[in-house]
Design an enzyme around this catalytic site. Structure first.
Site, PDB file in Angstrom:
ATOM      1  N   SER A  54      39.081  41.845  40.336  1.00 27.97           N
ATOM      2  CA  SER A  54      38.911  42.264  38.932  1.00 27.97           C
ATOM      3  C   SER A  54      40.194  42.024  38.135  1.00 27.97           C
ATOM      4  O   SER A  54      40.152  41.892  36.910  1.00 27.97           O
ATOM      5  CB  SER A  54      38.490  43.735  38.853  1.00 27.97           C
ATOM      6  OG  SER A  54      39.455  44.569  39.453  1.00 27.97           O
ATOM      7  N   GLY A  55      41.318  41.974  38.825  1.00 28.35           N
ATOM      8  CA  GLY A  55      42.575  41.676  38.120  1.00 28.35           C
ATOM      9  C   GLY A  55      43.638  42.775  38.239  1.00 28.35           C
ATOM     10  O   GLY A  55      44.640  42.745  37.524  1.00 28.35           O
ATOM     11  N   SER A  74      40.065  51.514  45.640  1.00 29.37           N
ATOM     12  CA  SER A  74      39.710  52.946  45.581  1.00 29.37           C
ATOM     13  C   SER A  74      38.318  53.139  44.963  1.00 29.37           C
ATOM     14  O   SER A  74      38.201  53.628  43.836  1.00 29.37           O
ATOM     15  CB  SER A  74      40.787  53.756  44.848  1.00 29.37           C
ATOM     16  OG  SER A  74      41.308  53.119  43.716  1.00 29.37           O
ATOM     17  N   LEU A  81      37.018  46.420  41.257  1.00 27.92           N
ATOM     18  CA  LEU A  81      36.551  45.523  42.324  1.00 27.92           C
ATOM     19  C   LEU A  81      37.650  44.562  42.761  1.00 27.92           C
ATOM     20  O   LEU A  81      38.574  44.268  41.990  1.00 27.92           O
ATOM     21  CB  LEU A  81      35.373  44.687  41.814  1.00 27.92           C
ATOM     22  CG  LEU A  81      34.060  45.413  41.522  1.00 27.92           C
ATOM     23  CD1 LEU A  81      33.099  44.468  40.797  1.00 27.92           C
ATOM     24  CD2 LEU A  81      33.429  45.917  42.814  1.00 27.92           C
TER      25      LEU A  81
HETATM   26  P1  ADP Z   1      42.610  42.295  42.363  1.00 29.29           P
HETATM   27  O1  ADP Z   1      44.040  42.704  42.515  1.00 29.29           O
HETATM   28  O2  ADP Z   1      41.826  43.238  41.487  1.00 29.29           O
HETATM   29  O3  ADP Z   1      41.916  42.024  43.659  1.00 29.29           O
HETATM   30  P2  ADP Z   1      43.701  39.805  41.435  1.00 29.29           P
HETATM   31  O4  ADP Z   1      44.665  40.198  40.371  1.00 29.29           O
HETATM   32  O5  ADP Z   1      44.237  39.478  42.806  1.00 29.29           O
HETATM   33  O6  ADP Z   1      42.568  40.928  41.544  1.00 29.29           O
HETATM   34  O7  ADP Z   1      42.837  38.551  40.961  1.00 29.29           O
HETATM   35  C1  ADP Z   1      42.328  38.425  39.656  1.00 29.29           C
HETATM   36  C2  ADP Z   1      42.125  36.955  39.337  1.00 29.29           C
HETATM   37  O8  ADP Z   1      41.526  36.839  38.051  1.00 29.29           O
HETATM   38  C3  ADP Z   1      43.440  36.184  39.294  1.00 29.29           C
HETATM   39  O9  ADP Z   1      43.234  34.904  39.845  1.00 29.29           O
HETATM   40  C4  ADP Z   1      43.707  36.091  37.780  1.00 29.29           C
HETATM   41  O10 ADP Z   1      44.480  34.954  37.452  1.00 29.29           O
HETATM   42  C5  ADP Z   1      42.307  35.987  37.217  1.00 29.29           C
HETATM   43  N1  ADP Z   1      42.167  36.434  35.823  1.00 29.29           N
HETATM   44  C6  ADP Z   1      41.621  35.719  34.824  1.00 29.29           C
HETATM   45  N2  ADP Z   1      41.671  36.400  33.654  1.00 29.29           N
HETATM   46  C7  ADP Z   1      42.261  37.567  33.921  1.00 29.29           C
HETATM   47  C8  ADP Z   1      42.596  38.700  33.108  1.00 29.29           C
HETATM   48  N3  ADP Z   1      42.332  38.748  31.802  1.00 29.29           N
HETATM   49  N4  ADP Z   1      43.209  39.746  33.705  1.00 29.29           N
HETATM   50  C9  ADP Z   1      43.481  39.714  35.041  1.00 29.29           C
HETATM   51  N5  ADP Z   1      43.188  38.702  35.863  1.00 29.29           N
HETATM   52  C10 ADP Z   1      42.578  37.610  35.309  1.00 29.29           C
END
Ligand code: ADP
Length: 201
Positions: A40-41, A110, A37
């Protein structure tokens, strides 16, 4: 063969091949395909993993919405047809990087099994490593890194994955990580441990 392809004469037998490039770089190329999503990170993990890989001596390339949708795919929107074409092009680009011996880290929502299958079929099963970046919708929505969930809830964005468009979970990913349960550093170590033998020469 289509008319367009008749006049194309591949040069693959004359140019340096993937093996030559891998030997030169002393690494094996793979595509790490991060799916999950929005929020999601995926990007956070891909960026941190890339730094770790560089420290260990691996050459990598990140492909994500920022460098793909603003460039080569800037003529594509979010209709089903355009989403498919977006992924098709990304997979074809990844294949070129594979041939160049470079490891790519691709972060794209995706959202459907079908679209990930399309990417896998183009890239090849052995080189496509699916990483399911899992966090509950509530967590992603609370993070709302780009303010997109708020807009989707207000109806300002249509067909937003997780809100009014489905996300089909990965059934059999190479790795699944829970970003609401472990830290970025822990997850990077976990992924690195699982891929290091596959990318080491
Ligand atoms: P995506 O690329 O899936 O849209 P992002 O990486 O842009 O998601 O955003 C994820 C957010 O969640 C960031 O602000 C990040 O700092 C936060 N976050 C908190 N904990 C985690 C973790 N364990 N792994 C990845 N992101 C995390």
């Amino acid at each position: 063969m289509t008319k367009k392809q008749e006049n194309i004469h591949p040069v693959f037998d004359r140019i340096l091949n993937r093996e030559d490039k891998q030997t030169f770089l002393k690494q094996k190329s793979k595509v790490l395909w991060f799916t999950g999503l929005s929020g999601s990170g995926k990007s956070t993990i891909a960026i941190a993993l890339e730094k770790k890989l560089q420290k260990k001596g691996f050459l990598t390339q990140i492909l994500d919405g920022d460098n793909v949708r603003t460039g080569i795919n800037n003529n594509l929107g979010f209709s089903n047809q355009d989403r498919t074409e977006n992924i098709r092009r990304i997979a074809e680009i990844s294949k070129l990087f594979l041939d160049c011996g470079v490891i790519t880290l691709n972060s794209f929502v995706s959202p459907t099994i079908k679209i990930r299958e399309l990417a896998k079929n183009i890239i090849g099963e052995n080189d496509f490593l699916e990483i399911y970046v899992n966090a509950p919708l509530e967590v992603c929505e609370q993070r709302d890194v780009k303010g997109l969930y708020k807009k989707a809830r207000k109806g300002e964005i249509k067909d937003f994955t997780g809100i009014d468009a489905p996300f089909e979970e990965s059934k059999n990913p190479f790795i699944e990580i829970r970003t609401d349960k472990s830290t970025v550093d822990q997850l990077v170590e976990e992924i690195y441990d699982k891929i290091k033998n596959l990318i080491s020469y």
